[in-house]
Write an enzyme that holds these catalytic residues in place. Structure first.
Site, PDB file in Angstrom:
ATOM      1  N   ASN A  59      10.369 -17.445  -3.577  1.00 21.58           N
ATOM      2  CA  ASN A  59       9.373 -16.475  -4.060  1.00 21.58           C
ATOM      3  C   ASN A  59       9.464 -15.116  -3.383  1.00 21.58           C
ATOM      4  O   ASN A  59       8.457 -14.434  -3.210  1.00 21.58           O
ATOM      5  CB  ASN A  59       7.951 -17.047  -3.901  1.00 21.58           C
ATOM      6  CG  ASN A  59       7.813 -18.363  -4.637  1.00 21.58           C
ATOM      7  OD1 ASN A  59       8.313 -18.497  -5.757  1.00 21.58           O
ATOM      8  ND2 ASN A  59       7.193 -19.339  -4.009  1.00 21.58           N
ATOM      9  N   ARG A  60      10.663 -14.750  -2.964  1.00 20.97           N
ATOM     10  CA  ARG A  60      10.909 -13.435  -2.351  1.00 20.97           C
ATOM     11  C   ARG A  60      10.204 -13.242  -1.000  1.00 20.97           C
ATOM     12  O   ARG A  60      10.133 -12.132  -0.493  1.00 20.97           O
ATOM     13  CB  ARG A  60      10.491 -12.285  -3.299  1.00 20.97           C
ATOM     14  CG  ARG A  60      11.277 -12.294  -4.607  1.00 20.97           C
ATOM     15  CD  ARG A  60      12.747 -11.969  -4.316  1.00 20.97           C
ATOM     16  NE  ARG A  60      13.590 -11.979  -5.503  1.00 20.97           N
ATOM     17  CZ  ARG A  60      14.411 -12.982  -5.852  1.00 20.97           C
ATOM     18  NH1 ARG A  60      14.485 -14.093  -5.122  1.00 20.97           N
ATOM     19  NH2 ARG A  60      15.170 -12.892  -6.919  1.00 20.97           N
TER      20      ARG A  60
END
Ligand SMILES: Cc1cc2nc3c(=O)[nH]c(=O)nc-3n(C[C@H](O)[C@H](O)[C@H](O)COP(=O)(O)O)c2cc1C
Length: 214
Positions: free
Chosen positions: A191-192
């Site tokens: 999710n970055r």
């Protein structure tokens, strides 16, 4: 239909990086990651992007090969008369970037640059294959050439000249050392929310570590 470029994305899940487990010295941390990249049999684990800039700040980047690293810094070899060579003469600062895709890792290095000792360049040049040694003489790197034939002709002449002789190092060919004052280790996460640890040299010369937001 081809997937749109904008739709290309990867979720990184392989590993995490925590403060308690990273080395106090970034060179030790680099050595650990570099060895893991070699052990993972990544293609060209020592390939790195080298960014240089003119004194006015016009940047220029290209790939080079890391040929050595130790407490003094990171060494690569090139033609001192090349575009990068001239930029480094006028503005001796550079940035390096490694991207080890299979390990979801990036390393960024910034610092001052200095030509290495000529005896060090001699020793490395002597260890190169004969063909690479001739190539260093044959190619006026970054200059315009009329055709490929010109380069092949240069090489042919050099092959004749050095058929039974040791090839000396061209005076315009040698190493540069990037002396780091900043090294960042980046580990991809889902999710970055990637992990980033930045090592910065303080005024006393000691390394300070900070976690950066991704
Ligand atoms: C994977 C890879 C590794 C390279 N390694 C080197 C290198 O170690 N030294 C070098 O001078 N050029 C190397 N090159 C070529 C450079 O990217 C570049 O074309 C050349 O050095 C001229 O750059 P300049 O005109 O900015 O000086 C490499 C290219 C690639 C794709």
């Amino acid at each position: 239909m081809d997937r749109s470029v904008a739709d290309l994305r990867q979720n990184y899940t392989k590993a995490g990086l925590v403060r308690a487990e990273i080395a106090a010295d970034p060179l030790a941390q680099f050595e650990t990651w570099f060895n893991q990249a070699v052990e993972a049999q990544l293609p060209e684990p020592n390939a790195m992007t080298l960014a240089t800039a003119t004194p006015e700040g016009q940047p220029s980047a290209r790939m080079v090969l890391l040929k050595g690293f130790d407490a003094r810094g990171f060494v690569f070899y090139t033609n001192y008369n090349s575009h990068k060579g001239h930029q480094l003469e006028a503005n001796p600062q550079a940035a390096l970037v490694f991207w080890w895709e299979a390990l979801e890792r990036q390393v960024r290095i910034e610092g001052k640059v200095t030509p290495i000792d000529p005896t060090e360049s001699d020793a490395y040049f002597a260890s190169r294959p004969h063909g690479s040694q001739l190539g260093a003489w044959a190619s006026p790197q970054s200059q315009e050439v009329d055709s490929r034939a010109v380069l092949e002709q240069n090489l042919q002449e050099l092959e004749d000249k050095y058929r039974d002789r040791e090839v000396p190092r061209p005076p315009h060919w040698g190493g540069f050392r990037v002396i780091p004052d900043r090294i960042e280790f980046w580990q991809g996460r889902p999710n970055r929310l990637h992990d980033r640890f930045n090592y910065c040299r303080d005024n006393a010369g000691n390394w300070q570590i900070e976690r950066l937001a991704p």
